[in-house]
Design a protein around this motif. Structure first.
Motif, PDB file in Angstrom:
ATOM      1  N   ASN A  12      40.948 -27.623 -82.109  1.00 55.34           N
ATOM      2  CA  ASN A  12      41.682 -28.355 -81.067  1.00 55.34           C
ATOM      3  C   ASN A  12      41.746 -29.847 -81.376  1.00 55.34           C
ATOM      4  O   ASN A  12      41.071 -30.355 -82.286  1.00 55.34           O
ATOM      5  N   LEU A  14      40.526 -32.312 -79.755  1.00 56.08           N
ATOM      6  CA  LEU A  14      39.301 -33.050 -79.440  1.00 56.08           C
ATOM      7  C   LEU A  14      38.118 -32.546 -80.257  1.00 56.08           C
ATOM      8  O   LEU A  14      36.969 -32.756 -79.873  1.00 56.08           O
ATOM      9  N   ARG A  15      38.395 -31.891 -81.375  1.00 54.22           N
ATOM     10  CA  ARG A  15      37.326 -31.273 -82.171  1.00 54.22           C
ATOM     11  C   ARG A  15      36.295 -32.289 -82.631  1.00 54.22           C
ATOM     12  O   ARG A  15      35.098 -32.011 -82.651  1.00 54.22           O
ATOM     13  N   LYS A  22      31.882 -34.250 -74.065  1.00 52.14           N
ATOM     14  CA  LYS A  22      32.655 -33.165 -73.454  1.00 52.14           C
ATOM     15  C   LYS A  22      31.804 -32.348 -72.485  1.00 52.14           C
ATOM     16  O   LYS A  22      32.279 -31.936 -71.411  1.00 52.14           O
ATOM     17  N   ILE A  53      43.410 -30.342 -71.316  1.00 52.17           N
ATOM     18  CA  ILE A  53      43.427 -29.159 -72.185  1.00 52.17           C
ATOM     19  C   ILE A  53      44.744 -29.047 -72.941  1.00 52.17           C
ATOM     20  O   ILE A  53      44.769 -28.778 -74.150  1.00 52.17           O
ATOM     21  N   ALA A  57      43.647 -31.930 -75.879  1.00 50.93           N
ATOM     22  CA  ALA A  57      43.106 -30.925 -76.809  1.00 50.93           C
ATOM     23  C   ALA A  57      44.191 -30.164 -77.552  1.00 50.93           C
ATOM     24  O   ALA A  57      43.897 -29.434 -78.498  1.00 50.93           O
ATOM     25  N   THR A 127      37.256 -26.600 -76.305  1.00 48.14           N
ATOM     26  CA  THR A 127      37.173 -27.817 -77.118  1.00 48.14           C
ATOM     27  C   THR A 127      35.859 -27.959 -77.869  1.00 48.14           C
ATOM     28  O   THR A 127      35.766 -28.800 -78.771  1.00 48.14           O
ATOM     29  N   THR A 128      34.837 -27.141 -77.540  1.00 47.74           N
ATOM     30  CA  THR A 128      33.516 -27.319 -78.136  1.00 47.74           C
ATOM     31  C   THR A 128      32.978 -25.985 -78.633  1.00 47.74           C
ATOM     32  O   THR A 128      32.811 -25.056 -77.840  1.00 47.74           O
TER      33      THR A 128
END
Length: 254
Positions: A12, A14-15, A22, A53, A57, A127-128
């Motif tokens: 994504n 926001l990796r 996050k 999102i 992301a 995202t995580t």
């Protein structure tokens, strides 16, 4: 790689953002949503987290809609049931069904909390990666044994799904699901052999880990902690939500 939650968690937009940031953003915002006595703040949270999102992301909207379909459907069902069967003050009667005003109000509140809480969890999940989540929990004091067991269980889920997929495709290519009778027979064979196949694959995975010097810990890439800029962003974002929570709890809004 299959298009899945785990896939988007690794690819994504926001990796490379701090996982601690996050996690803090998702957990604090979710608590605000759950504690809200009014549906306005949870709905605002759901809207804002959905924007993060989809645009921050870069998660495809079509996938996110499918991902959110089940919890949203559960929320709608909860709203309908509470409006029809919970309450003492009938608001309207339609085709013999009574809709209670207090039940409707409570159902809307529960529905909004479901949307707000789910959007926060979806933001974190999409995202995580899970190994980074557990790494951050380890930094907060979660026992290392618990983290290792959880990560091994998470890995076993994919082994289980892969074995089930291979067995199903093999049966389907041999017309194993061509009729009701064959479908039941094939499903029974799949269920009977799946546990054994998954157990053997799990043993193979564990031996592979030992061959690579596994000693009870699964190292992960260390990412940066929450910086001053990210802490200010969390404080501003959740601070404004808390101000809105105070206003709505006093009946200023809605």
């Amino acid at each position: 790689m299959n298009i899945s939650v785990d896939h988007y968690a690794h690819t994504n937009g926001l990796r490379n953002t701090s996982p601690g940031f996050k996690m803090a953003l998702a957990i604090i915002t979710m608590l605000i949503s759950v504690l809200s006595p009014n549906p306005v703040i949870p709905l605002i949270i759901a809207f804002l987290m959905t924007l993060l999102i989809l645009f921050a992301a870069d998660i495809p909207a079509s996938y996110y809609l499918r991902f959110a379909a089940i919890p949203v459907g559960f929320g709608v069902l909860t709203l309908v049931l509470m409006a029809l069967f919970f309450g003492v003050n009938p608001l309207v009667t339609f085709m013999g069904l009574r809709i209670y005003s207090d039940g409707l109000h409570t159902g809307i509140l529960v529905f909004s909390r479901i949307l707000g809480g789910f959007s926060c969890l979806a933001f974190l999940a999409l995202t995580t990666p899970l190994n980074e989540v557990f790494h951050e929990l380890g930094r907060l004091g979660l026992p290392a044994a618990f983290i290792e067991i959880a990560l091994l269980m998470y890995r076993s889920i994919f082994v289980f799904l892969e074995e089930a997929s291979v067995m199903y495709n093999a049966q389907d290519s041999r017309l194993g699901y061509s009729g009701i009778k064959n479908s039941y027979r094939s499903l029974g064979l799949l269920a009977g052999n799946l546990f054994i196949r998954s157990w053997l694959r799990g043993e193979t995975v564990y031996r592979s880990m030992e061959a690579r010097c596994y000693q009870g810990t699964m190292p992960s890439i260390r990412r940066q902690s929450i910086g001053a800029r990210e802490a200010v962003m969390i404080a501003l974002f959740d601070g404004l939500l808390l101000v809105g929570l105070l206003f709505t709890s006093k009946g200023v809004i809605f």
